[in-house]
Design an enzyme around this catalytic site. Structure first.
Site, short mmCIF file in Angstrom:
data_model
loop_
_atom_site.label_atom_id
_atom_site.label_comp_id
_atom_site.label_asym_id
_atom_site.label_seq_id
_atom_site.Cartn_x
_atom_site.Cartn_y
_atom_site.Cartn_z
N GLU A 1 0.78 -1.19 0.02
CA GLU A 1 0.08 -0.01 0.07
C GLU A 1 0.89 1.12 0.07
O GLU A 1 1.92 1.32 0.51
CB GLU A 1 -0.80 -0.06 1.37
CG GLU A 1 -1.99 -0.91 1.22
CD GLU A 1 -1.51 -2.21 2.18
OE1 GLU A 1 -2.41 -3.24 2.02
OE2 GLU A 1 -0.42 -2.08 2.74
N TYR B 1 7.30 2.10 -7.47
CA TYR B 1 6.88 0.80 -7.65
C TYR B 1 6.53 0.49 -9.03
O TYR B 1 6.59 -0.78 -9.32
CB TYR B 1 5.78 0.97 -6.76
CG TYR B 1 6.07 1.06 -5.23
CD1 TYR B 1 7.19 0.74 -4.65
CD2 TYR B 1 5.25 1.89 -4.51
CE1 TYR B 1 7.79 0.90 -3.40
CE2 TYR B 1 5.61 2.10 -2.86
CZ TYR B 1 6.83 1.70 -2.56
OH TYR B 1 7.23 1.97 -1.13
#
Length: 168
Positions: free
Chosen positions: A123, A135
């Protein structure tokens, strides 16, 4: 097990850093330093020293850190269970950002996952565009949003997933 990060990646010829895995028997000052870095990067929601030590003690816990001369420059923490990995924290000290440390930590985290791991989840704050970009560069894609997941300030979390091909 530790590795040396290439000096070129670090953008300073005199710097070599090792990625190490924390273990439950490590000195408590290590876990305090990990907590200090995590809180520097994410605020009061950062993990406590006891939380890092607890995660390192678990059979399925992975706590990796990188540093130079006893100074922690970055960390990654997570766990694996039932074919999935979960990254719970990534932090890089502001003095060491944009040098490839987070990429190297994520790569090393993946190496520590057992064969048969199919996916990794994490998250990230919806407004943290730098982390989301990192990411995505590592192969993660947004799959959902968790409303009001974070406090201080209240904010949504983007759930990201990376599919792996770790064979049994």
């Amino acid at each position: 097990m530790s590795i040396l990060v290439s000096a070129g990646m670090m953008q300073r010829a005199d710097m070599k850093m090792q990625i190490k895995r924390a273990a439950s028997g490590d000195n408590s000052t290590l876990f305090e330093a990990l907590s200090e870095l995590d809180r520097l990067c994410v605020g009061n929601e950062g993990w406590s020293a006891a939380s890092f030590e607890s995660e390192a003690a678990k059979e399925n816990g992975i706590v990796l850190y990188i540093g130079e001369n006893e100074r922690i420059a970055g960390l990654i923490c997570g766990y694996f269970a039932v074919g999935e990995g979960d990254i719970t924290s990534v932090a890089v000290h502001p003095d060491f950002r944009r040098k490839g440390l987070a990429l190297e930590l994520i790569r090393k985290f993946e190496e520590h996952l057992p064969n048969g791991t199919e996916d990794i989840f994490l998250e990230v704050r919806e407004t943290n565009t730098a982390a989301r970009s990192l990411y995505e560069k590592c192969g993660f894609a947004a799959v959902s949003v968790r409303k009001n997941f974070y406090d201080s300030p209240r904010e949504n979390a983007v759930v990201m997933k990376k599919q792996l091909c770790k064979e049994d």
